[in-house]
Design an enzyme around this catalytic site. Structure first.
Site, mmCIF file in Angstrom:
data_model
loop_
_atom_site.group_PDB
_atom_site.id
_atom_site.type_symbol
_atom_site.label_atom_id
_atom_site.label_comp_id
_atom_site.label_asym_id
_atom_site.label_seq_id
_atom_site.Cartn_x
_atom_site.Cartn_y
_atom_site.Cartn_z
ATOM 1 N N ASP A 325 0.874 3.612 4.047
ATOM 2 C CA ASP A 325 1.876 2.736 4.623
ATOM 3 C C ASP A 325 3.023 3.580 4.608
ATOM 4 O O ASP A 325 3.666 4.045 3.642
ATOM 5 C CB ASP A 325 2.002 1.447 3.748
ATOM 6 N N GLU A 522 11.218 -6.715 5.018
ATOM 7 C CA GLU A 522 10.714 -6.247 3.818
ATOM 8 C C GLU A 522 11.853 -6.245 2.641
ATOM 9 O O GLU A 522 12.363 -7.184 2.336
ATOM 10 C CB GLU A 522 10.557 -4.614 4.311
HETATM 11 C C1 BGC Z 1 5.384 -1.702 6.270
HETATM 12 C C2 BGC Z 1 4.017 -1.920 7.009
HETATM 13 C C3 BGC Z 1 3.922 -1.633 8.487
HETATM 14 C C4 BGC Z 1 4.513 -0.030 8.506
HETATM 15 C C5 BGC Z 1 4.728 0.384 10.084
HETATM 16 C C6 BGC Z 1 5.988 -0.378 6.664
HETATM 17 O O1 BGC Z 1 7.409 -0.385 6.422
HETATM 18 O O2 BGC Z 1 5.286 -1.916 5.005
HETATM 19 O O3 BGC Z 1 3.769 -3.220 6.883
HETATM 20 O O4 BGC Z 1 2.754 -1.721 8.979
HETATM 21 O O5 BGC Z 1 5.788 -0.095 7.941
HETATM 22 O O6 BGC Z 1 5.806 -0.092 10.744
#
Ligand code: BGC
Length: 634
Positions: A325, A522
């Site tokens: 990730d 987030e």
């Molecule tokens: C997130 C993921 C996401 C990824 C790609 C990350 O910051 O934790 O859930 O899929 O970004 O955008």
């Protein structure tokens, strides 16, 4: 002795020296660029009648170490220096990190951008097509004009597997129309603490519900109606594992509190709570799984060989590939080289690279040459990635896929469907004196920060990572316009955002306050006390003064602490983050549809109750305001 004679005498030495240099250069060149394994005119990996296994084996036999390492790189599109790098390095995948948009940010702009990357990948020596990935968290929500479905928490409230499968299927049509073949969804995290900024990305804290809805979503996204042998869009259950159980104040990111924090792992919880949904995801055909940014006890997930290799790939029999990730791999201590080595040896197959892919490729090549990563591990990772690519039918041209027209984005059918999903996701928490459903021949006052704001009702991961403000999404409908439409001609609907209506006029029969959270994504949404803002509370009070009864509609990504206020409200509806079809809210408020949603997670009465275990047991052992699966009907 003449100078000419002297020159002639030195000539053989000069020629000899030059010859040595040439030989050394040629040798060095061949050592650095060994002759490429030759490819026959019609290699069998292009033979559509062979099995995926046979095709992968054949393709692998032609691949150089560099070509394999290229496949393991998943690069954020904004960091690609020149488009030639896609074929030069034979990159495995490209992603649009949220908001990674084309200059022309329209459905056809997206298609043009992705098509260009795909056709560049087909010019590499072996012509291995790229995966193009996005976060389709609630529809193809990067793209203005796409249908924005309710966030997963609303789908959890509906607990309707058929609905979830159909939403995923509509989403896959919108993705395919723009050339996307991979989505980083669905979310399998299970929130135990509403202070976490990603609660709304989850279905529920109940492993059974997550298992059911997650599998339905995978089926809908991967379904290829035209070519049942191939999957349509690669789904990615995330985040493996223990996401949602991190402890407050343990984040490894200095800006956050709980996101990217530590999950206190135990073998018992692993096996009874976290693994069963992932087992169902594997059984439902998941071919990529994303490891989380959290730590399991003291170890970053991407560095954990036991959880990734032994448990996921070994015990659960996962045959697809593990993707890391964002910058997660480089959060493993020890510097970039050590971090890449640790993650790949732990079992990460494809590394998400938001910034420096050239450094990654160099490091992994060096690690194999030094013996820090075995060639078998590289072969295994490449094999897993290729299995997914062949299973998608990527080598077989568009003939192996059903490619809907671009006009499918935000189509009438999909919007009608999203509106139904909104209605099914609503949860009725209180309905004193049956103020709901609202009669049509009535006077209604509407107020609140979320009443007429499509950006707010859609939440984050809508066009931009942190969401947008206002009403400019093409084709979308705000909750207010839905109320006006459904209330009809016989009703009188007035709107004032802060409820500053004249108190000299007669009270309205009913006041609807549509209030709630502003978008966040987030760790930026980590919040020590999720509750209504002072502004929203004032608006509600203003509205109460000018209405005989009050309905509070909560537009929110998570339960909010409303214990001190709820007694003074007549009715409370949780709308979650409904997305682009605000009319779905009005359908239920006016009784065109019934309330069928229930809470997908417990609703705490105070912060001291957090975290709340999956069993429903609160931290201070007191009773929550509403338990999981609470929801009134008409
Ligand atoms: C997130 C993921 C996401 C990824 C790609 C990350 O910051 O934790 O859930 O899929 O970004 O955008």
């Amino acid at each position: 002795m003449s100078t000419a004679h002297f020159r002639n005498k030195r000539l053989p030495y000069i020629f000899g020296g030059l010859l040595l240099v040439v030989i050394a250069t040629v040798t060095f060149f061949f050592l650095k660029h060994p002759p490429l394994p030759p490819i026959p005119d019609n290699p069998s990996y292009l033979n559509i009648s062979l099995s995926v296994h046979e095709r992968v084996k054949n393709l692998l036999s032609y691949m150089t170490l560099d070509e394999k390492i290229g496949q393991m790189a998943l690069v954020e599109k904004n960091s690609i220096r020149t488009i030639d790098d896609v074929s030069h390095y034979g990159l495995g995948g490209i992603l649009s990190g949220f908001g990674g948009k084309p200059e022309d940010n329209t459905p056809s702009g997206w298609k043009g951008m992705i098509d260009a990357f795909v056709s560049e990948s087909s010019t590499s020596r072996l012509g291995i097509p790229i995966l193009y990935g996005v976060d389709a968290n609630h529809g193809h929500s990067n793209v203005p004009g796409a249908t924005i479905f309710p966030h997963f928490i609303g789908l959890g409230a509906s607990s309707d597997t058929k609905l979830v499968e159909a939403i995923a299927n509509a989403t896959r049509e919108e993705l395919q129309a723009t050339g996307v073949n991979w989505s980083y969804s669905p979310t399998y995290d299970m929130p135990e603490d509403i202070r976490w900024g990603r609660v709304y990305e989850t279905f529920s804290d109940d492993p059974d519900l997550v298992s059911k809805l997650g599998a339905a979503y995978i089926t809908g996204l991967q379904e290829n109606l035209a070519h049942p042998r191939n999957i349509a869009i690669l789904a990615t259950p995330k985040h493996y594992i223990g996401g949602g159980s991190m402890l407050w104040n343990t984040s490894s990111n200095e800006n956050f509190k709980i996101d990217q924090g530590t999950t206190p792992g135990s073998e018992q919880k692993l096996r009874t709570i976290y693994l069963p949904p992932f087992q169902k995801a594997v059984d439902a055909g998941a071919l990529s799984i994303m490891v989380g940014l959290n730590s399991w006890n003291d170890t970053k997930l991407a560095a954990d060989p036991y959880l990734i290799t032994d448990v996921l790939k070994g015990e659960l029999g996962f045959k697809g590939f593990v993707v890391s990730d964002w910058y997660g791999v480089y959060e493993i201590p020890g510097g970039n080289y050590r971090a890449a080595v640790t993650a790949i040896n732990a079992g990460v197959d494809m590394v998400m690279l938001p910034f420096d892919y050239k450094g990654f490729i160099k490091d992994v090549r060096r690690a194999v040459q030094k013996g820090d990563i075995s060639e078998e591990r590289i072969d295994d990772a490449t094999r897993r990635i290729l299995v997914a690519k062949f299973s998608l039918g990527l080598f077989d041209g568009d003939g192996a896929r059903e490619v809907p027209d671009i006009s499918v984005l935000g189509s009438k059918e999909h919007r009608a469907f999203a509106r139904r999903a909104v209605a099914e996701s609503l949860v009725l928490l209180k309905n004193k004196n049956d103020v709901l459903p609202i009669r049509k021949d009535t006077t209604i006052r509407v107020a609140g920060s979320a009443a007429d704001n499509i950006g707010k009702q859609s939440g984050a991961w809508t066009v931009e990572w942190q969401g947008i403000d206002g009403n400019w999404l093409p084709g979308a409908t705000s909750i207010l316009s839905g109320i006006k439409e459904i209330a009809g001609k016989d009703a009188r609907v007035e709107f004032e955002e802060h409820a500053q209506f004249s108190i000299d006029t007669p009270k309205a029969d009913i006041g609807i306050a549509v209030v709630g959270e502003s978008p966040y994504a987030e760790g930026w949404g980590d919040n020590s006390k999720p509750s209504l803002s002072e502004d929203d509370l004032t608006t509600i009070k203003n509205l109460q003064k000018v209405s005989r009864a009050i309905v509070v509609v909560l537009v929110t990504g998570r339960p909010l602490i409303i214990t001190d206020e709820i007694d003074s409200w007549d009715a409370v509806v949780v709308a979650w983050l409904p997305g682009s079809e605000g009319t779905g809210v009005a359908d239920v408020l006016f009784g065109k549809k019934l309330f069928t949603g229930t809470l997908p997670l417990p609703w705490p009465s105070h912060i001291g109750q957090l975290p709340i275990a999956t069993t429903g047991k609160t931290n201070d052992k007191s009773d929550v305001l509403f338990p999981r699966y609470f929801g009134l009907g008409y």
